[in-house]
Scaffold this active site. Sequence first.
Site, PDB file in Angstrom:
ATOM      1  CD  GLU A  68       2.453 -13.511  22.229  1.00 53.79           C
ATOM      2  OE1 GLU A  68       3.382 -13.691  21.865  1.00 53.79           O
ATOM      3  OE2 GLU A  68       1.512 -13.787  22.886  1.00 53.79           O
ATOM      4  CE  LYS A 127       8.291 -19.283  15.116  1.00 53.56           C
ATOM      5  NZ  LYS A 127      10.036 -19.139  14.699  1.00 53.56           N
ATOM      6  CG  ASP A 138      13.816 -14.856  12.066  1.00 56.14           C
ATOM      7  OD1 ASP A 138      14.051 -15.556  12.818  1.00 56.14           O
ATOM      8  OD2 ASP A 138      14.375 -14.294  10.544  1.00 56.14           O
ATOM      9  CE1 TYR A 193       8.637 -16.877  23.979  1.00 58.67           C
ATOM     10  CE2 TYR A 193       9.847 -15.584  21.763  1.00 58.67           C
ATOM     11  CZ  TYR A 193       9.941 -16.269  22.179  1.00 58.67           C
ATOM     12  OH  TYR A 193      10.577 -16.944  23.157  1.00 58.67           O
ATOM     13  CE  LYS A 240       8.205 -18.587  10.241  1.00 64.81           C
ATOM     14  NZ  LYS A 240       8.703 -20.872   9.713  1.00 64.81           N
ATOM     15  CB  CYS A 259      12.129 -38.531 -24.000  1.00 61.78           C
ATOM     16  SG  CYS A 259      13.339 -39.272 -22.558  1.00 61.78           S
ATOM     17  CB  CYS A 283      14.122 -43.115 -24.846  1.00 56.29           C
ATOM     18  SG  CYS A 283      12.544 -42.563 -24.283  1.00 56.29           S
ATOM     19  CB  CYS A 326       9.516 -40.143 -21.206  1.00 53.03           C
ATOM     20  SG  CYS A 326      10.068 -41.338 -22.590  1.00 53.03           S
ATOM     21  CB  CYS A 378      12.205 -43.985 -21.294  1.00 54.32           C
ATOM     22  SG  CYS A 378      13.041 -42.383 -21.319  1.00 54.32           S
TER      23      CYS A 378
HETATM   24  S1  IVH Z   1       6.000 -19.054  22.631  1.00 54.15           S
HETATM   25  C1  IVH Z   1       4.859 -21.903  22.874  1.00 54.15           C
HETATM   26  N1  IVH Z   1       5.692 -16.554  21.419  1.00 54.15           N
HETATM   27  O1  IVH Z   1       9.401 -19.450  18.157  1.00 54.15           O
HETATM   28  C2  IVH Z   1       6.229 -22.471  22.661  1.00 54.15           C
HETATM   29  N2  IVH Z   1       7.937 -17.948  20.318  1.00 54.15           N
HETATM   30  O2  IVH Z   1       9.296 -22.266  17.921  1.00 54.15           O
HETATM   31  C3  IVH Z   1       7.008 -21.601  22.011  1.00 54.15           C
HETATM   32  N3  IVH Z   1       9.519 -16.644  18.936  1.00 54.15           N
HETATM   33  O3  IVH Z   1      12.065 -20.575  20.357  1.00 54.15           O
HETATM   34  C4  IVH Z   1       7.556 -20.164  22.683  1.00 54.15           C
HETATM   35  N4  IVH Z   1       7.998 -15.694  18.699  1.00 54.15           N
HETATM   36  O4  IVH Z   1      11.982 -17.827  20.143  1.00 54.15           O
HETATM   37  C5  IVH Z   1       6.530 -17.777  21.231  1.00 54.15           C
HETATM   38  N5  IVH Z   1       5.559 -14.269  19.719  1.00 54.15           N
HETATM   39  C6  IVH Z   1       6.704 -16.012  20.181  1.00 54.15           C
HETATM   40  C7  IVH Z   1       7.793 -15.513  19.274  1.00 54.15           C
HETATM   41  C8  IVH Z   1       7.798 -17.158  19.881  1.00 54.15           C
HETATM   42  C9  IVH Z   1       9.208 -15.667  18.420  1.00 54.15           C
HETATM   43  C10 IVH Z   1      10.574 -17.809  19.205  1.00 54.15           C
HETATM   44  C11 IVH Z   1      10.949 -18.564  20.101  1.00 54.15           C
HETATM   45  C12 IVH Z   1      10.431 -19.969  19.919  1.00 54.15           C
HETATM   46  C13 IVH Z   1      10.951 -19.953  18.853  1.00 54.15           C
HETATM   47  C14 IVH Z   1       9.403 -21.164  18.519  1.00 54.15           C
END
Ligand code: IVH
Length: 687
Positions: free
Chosen positions: A123, A125, A127, A235, A323, A417, A420, A435, A440
């Site tokens: 999935e 992630k 933000d 999610y 990430k 350096c 020194c 150095c 030093c």
């Molecule tokens: S699963 C496994 N799925 O990431 C338990 N979290 O660091 C974690 N987040 O606070 C939840 N996208 O807000 C999950 N596809 C995704 C996500 C997700 C963003 C965030 C979530 C959580 C944080 C965990």
Amino acid sequence: MVEARVEVTTSPEEASQQVARLRDLIRRHDHLYYVLDSPEISDGEYDGLLRELRRLEELHPTLITPDSPTQRVSGEPSERFQTVRHPVPLLSLGNVFNDEELEAWERRAMNLIPGEAIDYYCELKYDGLAVALTYENGVLVRGATRGTGVEGEDVTANLRTVRSIPLSVSGPNIPARFEVRGEILFPIDKFGELNREREERGERIYANPRNTAAGSVRQLDPQITAARPLELFVYSLGWAEGDVPETQSATLEWLGGLGFKVNAGNRKAATLAEAMRFYQDALEQRESLNYGTDGVVIKVDSFRIQRLLGVVGREPRWAIAYKYPAEQATTRLVRIGVNVGRTGALNPYAELEPVQVSGVTVKMATLHNEDYIRERDIRIGDVVTVERAGEVIPKILGPVVEARTGSETEFTMPPTCPECSEPVVRREGEAIHRCINPACPAQAYELIRHYVSRPAMDIDGVGESLVKQFLEVGLIHDSADLYTLTVEQLADLERMAEKSAQNAIDAIALSKERPLANVIFALGIRHVGAETARILAERYGDMDALAAATEEQLSDIYTIGSIVADSVYTWFRDEENLRLIAKLHDAGVRMREEIVRAAGDLPWNGQEIVLTGRLAELSRPQAEEIVRSLGGKAGRSVTKNTTLVVAGPEAGSKLEKAQRLETPIIDEDEFLRRVDEAHRQVGINLQ
Ligand code: IVH
């Protein structure tokens, strides 16, 4: 809609049927518009349906139900949000940043479940802001923020205004009660519009969509939230009373069928290699999305295997966040300076025109060594790209060559350096200029200065200038020599009264009792910050055991990567360092930990924590309450007694003061992590 007005005399039965039909229709079009992004009718037609429903409900108020589309915005502004305890805590995710780390994560998981075949579910992630929605008999009854993961805020009235959140769901076999989790996002284009409008009105510009999403959900007046175009991506299923699917993929499919917004790009992966491809594809498409993402989340698909793998602390072993590379910005490089490090290395650094990167003002960045500067052709006066990843020091990626004016100048390493004035050397095969003068003052000085500093051995009364004097007159050569000093020796020094000499000696003696974690941190091992030192102390409880640890054993520690493991291992293989340890041991410095916790002792006793800037997940009073509940003091201003500063976006003078005083500074995410950890220490059971 004139023809609708003719039906004023509708009977209650007819009205009831018509209301039900209109609601179904509006829900269908809401779903098409807000969840599936594919409207079938014009905004005008939609407004007509809503107006008609409103009219009928006004005529027949008994027909109004809380899940009617007319009731999204309801209730008066509240004074404050109620705290709610999550029946099942919301977990966090461990991070990886490259394929190797991802493979290591899989290996660790596989070792625990030999013979099992793992399918993954990939999935994005998101933000934004994590929320939990509770449905009872198909009706949304509560919406809460993640907060600490254990407790959040009741923001039901606000979340009801988010059009992609169904106020009710229907279908066969819906669990009597269940909780859906997801992320609230602020669409990027709408964020731009909002800021343009605010700018025109002369109002403060919002920093980024993430904080604006969080800020919008945490408005006390739901009218304000309703005016914000928030979205929810779902999610996971937090918990359910009833039958639910047995895999993550089937769960999300089911939730999508109920009307929740689930990302259509989610994908199953039969192997980790496929998951890596998902990451690459997602990374390429990142910029084209209208919402913020900071990586992908790879989850073990089968809940049965998830249960086998379990959770360490607050992080499940069955999911990981891969990430994206860190955020970047450009600014001008004003000057290149050179520091002499603890190991004699000459470290060039860049002084920059201040620039915001991921919500933090960056003024300095490391340049590593001469090769780094040469290879990237970084010149003084260049416009450069700066990158910041997590809490680490920002680095310069390279110049923006097109921005050159011709007045930029090349940098050369000083031949001597800066401390020194002895010639510096660059050994064969090494990128670092060093150095090598053992006398030093800069090298020993940096190490000892670090040793006596507050987060390390906290030797009050032995400040930077005293360390300098000790070194200059030859009273000490390393940190362990501090313990050989006498009052008489100190009293002989310039400007040293007997009283301060005695104080300094007392403070040095007192430091022998510092916890093992502080001793490990004080050694100044590269990459071993206070947090890593604490983990090592907790794990080994004994300096000799740590010294004997193999690289493999070290990198097996969940939060310790191979770079840190390598650094620790190498440090303990150096004769000089072992001699230092032996001297510290002979001086009576703690080398072993006996953890004695008195009854009522709390993990943050003695800590004075200052919160500054805006917090996304917690309210200020909530955060302060947490600090106090863990035994700490929540300070209002930064003083020399402050032990930690939690800085959110737009932190101002307090942050600057903390930087001046070299008080440790962390962000909200790190704060929440430490809260979780402290909760664990005091035995708040999270699972
Ligand atoms: S699963 C496994 N799925 O990431 C338990 N979290 O660091 C974690 N987040 O606070 C939840 N996208 O807000 C999950 N596809 C995704 C996500 C997700 C963003 C965030 C979530 C959580 C944080 C965990």
